[in-house]
Design a protein around this motif. Sequence first.
Motif, short mmCIF file in Angstrom:
data_model
loop_
_atom_site.label_atom_id
_atom_site.label_comp_id
_atom_site.label_asym_id
_atom_site.label_seq_id
_atom_site.Cartn_x
_atom_site.Cartn_y
_atom_site.Cartn_z
N ALA A 57 -9.01 1.40 5.72
CA ALA A 57 -8.04 0.69 6.56
C ALA A 57 -7.19 -0.27 5.73
O ALA A 57 -5.97 -0.35 5.92
N MET A 58 -7.81 -1.00 4.80
CA MET A 58 -7.04 -1.92 3.96
C MET A 58 -6.03 -1.16 3.10
O MET A 58 -4.91 -1.62 2.88
N THR A 59 -6.45 0.01 2.61
CA THR A 59 -5.55 0.81 1.77
C THR A 59 -4.35 1.31 2.56
O THR A 59 -3.21 1.23 2.09
N THR A 60 -4.58 1.83 3.77
CA THR A 60 -3.46 2.30 4.59
C THR A 60 -2.57 1.13 5.02
O THR A 60 -1.34 1.27 5.08
N ASN A 61 -3.19 -0.03 5.31
CA ASN A 61 -2.40 -1.21 5.66
C ASN A 61 -1.51 -1.64 4.50
O ASN A 61 -0.34 -2.01 4.69
N PHE A 62 -2.06 -1.59 3.29
CA PHE A 62 -1.25 -1.93 2.11
C PHE A 62 -0.08 -0.96 1.99
O PHE A 62 1.06 -1.38 1.75
N TRP A 63 -0.35 0.32 2.13
CA TRP A 63 0.71 1.32 1.97
C TRP A 63 1.80 1.12 3.01
O TRP A 63 3.00 1.14 2.68
N LEU A 64 1.41 0.90 4.27
CA LEU A 64 2.41 0.71 5.32
C LEU A 64 3.20 -0.58 5.12
O LEU A 64 4.43 -0.60 5.28
N ASN A 65 2.53 -1.65 4.77
CA ASN A 65 3.23 -2.90 4.53
C ASN A 65 4.17 -2.79 3.34
O ASN A 65 5.28 -3.34 3.36
N ASN A 66 3.72 -2.08 2.32
CA ASN A 66 4.58 -1.91 1.14
C ASN A 66 5.80 -1.07 1.46
O ASN A 66 6.89 -1.30 0.93
N ARG A 67 5.62 -0.08 2.35
CA ARG A 67 6.73 0.79 2.73
C ARG A 67 7.65 0.17 3.77
O ARG A 67 8.85 0.46 3.79
N LEU A 68 7.10 -0.68 4.61
CA LEU A 68 7.87 -1.17 5.76
C LEU A 68 8.04 -2.68 5.77
O LEU A 68 9.15 -3.19 5.61
N THR A 69 6.95 -3.41 5.93
CA THR A 69 7.05 -4.85 6.10
C THR A 69 7.71 -5.52 4.90
O THR A 69 8.52 -6.44 5.05
#
Length: 383
Positions: A298-310
């Motif tokens: 979950a932390m890894t996917t959150n990092f990827w999404l935040n890096n791509r979007l947020t």
Amino acid sequence: MPVDGVSQTSEPDGAARPATARLSVVLPTFNERDNLPVLIDRLDTVLAGIAWEAIVVDDNSPDGTAEAARAIAARDPRVRVIRRVGRRGLSGACIEGMLASSADYVAVMDADLQHDETLLPKMLAALSNGAADLAVASRHVEGGDVGSGLSSVRASGSGLANRLARLLLGVTLSDPMSGFFMIRRSEVERLAPGLSSQGFKILLDIVATARGSLRIVELPFVFRERLHGQSKLDTLVALDFLGLLLSKFVGDVVSVRFLMFMMVGASGVIVHMAALFALIELEGMSFQLAQTAATFVAMTTNFWLNNRLTYRDRRLRGLAALRGLLTFYLVCGFGVIANVGVASLVYQEDAGRILIGLAGAAGAVMGAVWNYAASSVLTWRKA
């Protein structure tokens, strides 16, 4: 001599500077090297007789768009270039370009040739007669059409976004997703402090921030096919749009970036539970081991999404992304401690369900705020 991040005007030796521009056309660009010369030629044709300038705001395009714009500016003093280094995003580029203008009117349009530049004189006429403050090119009024410039999926998504904007924000525009409009510069100055530099929907932000104070006219146009290059919009823009909607819906009490961070976090809960059950049911792991592994997933996917979007304007790549992931693990680890610590302070023995719920919520909020604040400083710190 050009300076990165500062508005620049180039002109050939001995050339007279043009009269003060009445209209500034802001062109946010990223990888539009081949389209830009075509668009400037078209502006020269359709704006004949009008004192105009083009402000190219380039997000440090790797294809040499800024260099191509400077080459045009060396021949045509009506063209100015702002090269942004270390910051990205369509809305931020538009705001920066509009605030760099001294003209009475400012237009924003894409540089990919999908917007119909022949509409600019009509927009200017609609504003200069005093009847309106904002002229919007709409694909959804009579005579307008999405044409072949949008795929069926993107067209459906745009329609849904329009309905949500009208429902949640009370926006009455037929096409609040349009990126082609003209506005009085005095209104830009008034509204700029309330605008978000994130995201892609600057028109929606302007209209929502104005809260009904703008007189608006909509003019029909047909969305054209892109001539060169590829669209920069991807499916993650949907989350970005939802973040803007929610931020405006709550009166800008919280930032768009924070709301997107929270939405990514909420998606992480789903990822965590899916990974947890998969590891237990399919791999036969013990609960403790599966819980630990699911947490890292979950932390890894959150990092990827935040890096791509947020934090797409501070996106990490290569080794920087790996270092960022490790710091994100560290930040989230302390976030768990903050969560449990605050919840424990609120929780009392033999407490009722309501207090237990409040304790859990207080801990979750504290953990989320810590994760957001710490990751902004440590993981996605500004260059």
